[in-house]
Design an enzyme around this catalytic site. Structure first.
Site, PDB file in Angstrom:
ATOM      1  N   LYS A 229      36.170 -90.119 111.542  1.00 10.97           N
ATOM      2  CA  LYS A 229      36.513 -88.883 110.832  1.00 10.97           C
ATOM      3  C   LYS A 229      37.388 -88.031 111.755  1.00 10.97           C
ATOM      4  CE  LYS A 229      34.323 -85.827 107.461  1.00 10.97           C
ATOM      5  NZ  LYS A 229      34.963 -86.396 106.261  1.00 10.97           N
ATOM      6  N   GLU A 286      39.390 -96.322  99.861  1.00 12.77           N
ATOM      7  CA  GLU A 286      38.735 -95.058  99.496  1.00 12.77           C
ATOM      8  C   GLU A 286      39.787 -94.068  99.058  1.00 12.77           C
ATOM      9  OE1 GLU A 286      37.285 -92.573 102.853  1.00 12.77           O
ATOM     10  OE2 GLU A 286      38.099 -94.136 104.156  1.00 12.77           O
TER      11      GLU A 286
END
Lengths: 443, 443
Positions: A229, A286
């Protein structure tokens, strides 16, 4: 110039008490329209944030947080958000070399109005992995969790009231704040915790999301940082997102373009007239900031596998997997009532999913998951102009968006998030930020 | 909190005159050991930097720089580097979402001691392209170049003296400085120019570089931002670089892993016993912060193509291509003297290069290019432990590192960079930062 946290006492919140004073949660502050908050940094003038820095090679020490005494500069590094910018060098590592990771987690109020935090320990383990991948010193589990707890205690007046989608979003962030020209680990690091009260991520999506299948731009490839992330993963998704919105889509679903290229090359070599179906082999990844799930008519609920290292291991994604496992019978009932097929049985898988699998009615429902998005039904997945044609539409209910399985999972997730539903697998998911440090930080 | 440039007059350099006053270059300042500067941010206390901000949707206006009058806040936005950190919001777009691009360019002194800047217009065009890819508002060509010129005029006392590798490095940077939680273009932008006097990038590489062929991690894939000089590309290269250094290498050369994966998969499918040569098909990209060139024994000098969009279009790379074209005869003489093969003729190509092509003595020399690196010979390219075996060694001279062609190109490049050599293709490459704005900014 050193990039230390601002030290002027005038910028600090004057009401900060010693850490040993256990405070009680404040009610949602009057005068804030919590029901209509956009997905953004809202009411910064109401916030405080925490900013710790270190220049030691080992990173975070007892000076920052001492587990034995539950003391340290963590409790003295709280600043009024709108008065205390970060003083960073123009040559700081984060700005120039992108060495920044962050987490997003959420604090709800349960039906009694008491704040609960959803699975903060999972955020820690992802943060720790990301720090290693970015040559940043990870905080200890206790410093990370106590940072979240302390920030929430400081900002409990802006935790929205109990209600769908309403939450206080918490962002822990770790970045290289030392100044340098060369590419090497930073000489100084900053650990931050800031918050924002928010509403739903996808507004105007009451009919389900219209998602663009992005076939030209790549968010992440094997061997990269797709499962971290880090700030750069959002930079790469920004222009594709803006371009998708221009075509009327809500967001993009990214592919592992490698598999698409490979199929196109193969079709080209074989002079195959069916080359227009090369996209069928492409592996789904995603969205810009959310994982995806597909409900197949055989009862299999599938989300792309983490094994390729290309997608973010979402915590809501992980939660949905547990929920489907724990409540499979209940979901099977919903599916049978919906389809009339009594032989179907709901299962959940994390595996590679190709575009081709979604066709011919195989995938009846789809939804995305994320801390920001929570769980949002997808109504349509399609390519845009100048791309190989592809379009799949997913089941939607008449009253509610989303098919029957999606709606049931969302309901279960929301109940679990506020403590109205429990199971063996979901035990310990909620933590009370006003509990003791030992209780909040327990394994 | 707004993240405006610091406005306290105490932080500004008091000696800033009006823009219409043409100042003369100052000599290198006494007391700085310019001969021994590391590749880093050196003597920040001697610097000033420029920081412009805008919140207008169109970006940079006449308020910042007016071409007609040659006036604007550009000339009033100069800060003492070590006293004026950037005041950024914790939630600013750049830190959280990596929306930062930058350039690196260099100012040398020629033999007369006069400063010259190398091809700043090329940096502008790359900056402009990058801004578009990152949803940032590009400055005008004139604002960008005048920003460089103004910054150099402010800092001429730290332009190192004439000498090999010594330069004032200039970094223009553009970033989203507005605060936000959602992923969309920033509400505020910062345009910065800062500098550092530096020496050579690769120290301790007098025997040529020992480069690791990175076969597991990917810097950039097709469809990504590999050709944009953005912060995230350095974040992804940092840990692989640290790992390579641990194994005794100077840097990594990245592959297009897609082609390697494809060859491995194919070998696996065919149960091919020669699967250990899958690496031969892999396409070479670039190093962590430098492009690469290979000199083949047939006289072809090759650098990986820009067509795949995966590597940075380096300005030194482009310069070397022009130099080889313009001075091909002279280079052919060097090559013939070296090899004794009178039939060879030096040519230059930008095309896909595979690992396999480098084997069996085909590639006799190799070197890397970059603003930081300038031009540095590569002595060896090899994989590390736990990777498919691969090793190629390149020719080195006895007195100088690098083979005869490499050494000749480096000599030509250095002569061109200080105005001691010219040709049709290299015309206009040098600009005098103390010339008129019209002269400095000319097309």
């Amino acid at each position: 110039m050193t990039s230390e946290a601002p030290s002027s006492s005038s910028t600090k919140r004057s009401s900060i008490g010693p850490t040993t004073t256990r405070r009680s949660s404040l009610p949602p502050k009057d005068g804030i329209d919590f029901d209509n908050l956009p997905w953004n940094l809202n009411h910064p003038e109401e916030h405080t944030y925490v900013h710790l820095t270190t220049t030691t090679a080992d990173g975070w020490t007892k000076e920052h947080y001492d587990l034995e005494t539950d003391q340290g500069t963590l409790f003295d590094s709280v600043y009024n958000y709108d008065e205390s910018p970060l003083p960073l060098s123009p040559a700081c590592a984060s700005l120039n070399y992108g060495t920044t990771i962050w987490e997003g987690l959420k604090c709800y109020r349960n039906k009694n109005g008491d704040p609960v935090v959803f699975r903060p320990d999972r955020n820690f383990y992802r943060f720790q992995y990301g720090a290693e991948q970015m040559s940043l010193p990870p905080p200890s589990r206790e410093l990370f969790l106590r940072g979240i707890q302390h920030t929430l205690q400081q900002n409990s007046h802006i935790i929205p009231p109990h209600g769908e989608g309403m939450k206080l979003y918490i962002r822990p962030m770790l970045l290289g704040s030392g100044q340098q020209l060369g590419l090497y680990p930073s000489s100084q690091f900053s650990l931050l915790f800031y918050v924002s009260p928010t509403g739903n991520y996808f507004k105007n999506a009451t009919g389900g999301l219209n998602i663009h299948l992005e076939t030209k731009r790549c968010r992440a490839a094997r061997g990269g940082l797709g499962n971290v992330k880090c700030s750069g993963n959002y930079a790469v998704a920004l222009k594709p997102l803006m371009d998708a919105k221009k075509q009327g889509f809500h967001d993009n679903l990214f592919l592992e373009l490698e598999t698409y290229h490979q199929a196109k090359d193969k079709a080209g070599e074989e002079n195959d007239s069916s080359s227009s179906s090369a996209l069928d082999s492409a592996i789904l990844q995603e969205m810009s900031a959310a994982n995806v799930f597909f409900v197949f008519k055989n009862g299999e609920i599938v989300t792309p596998s983490l094994d390729r290292g290309t997608i973010l291991p979402g915590i809501t994604r992980d939660s949905v997997i547990t929920i489907v496992n724990d409540f499979a019978d209940e979901l099977t009932d919903a599916m049978i009532q919906s389809t009339g097929d009594a032989t179907v049985k709901v299962t959940v898988s994390s595996r590679d999913v190709t575009c081709g699998e979604l066709k011919y009615g195989n995938a009846t429902e789809a939804f995305c998951t994320g801390t920001a998005a929570e769980l949002v039904p997808i109504a349509r997945l399609a390519t845009g102009t100048d791309e190989e044609p592809f379009e799949v539409n997913f089941t939607h209910g008449k009253a509610l968006p989303g098919g029957p399985v999606t709606v049931t999972i969302l309901k279960m997730l929301r109940e679990i998030m506020v403590g109205d539903r429990t199971s063996k697998g979901t035990e310990g998911w909620l933590r009370d930020p006003f509990s003791s440090p030992e209780e909040f930080c327990k394994e």
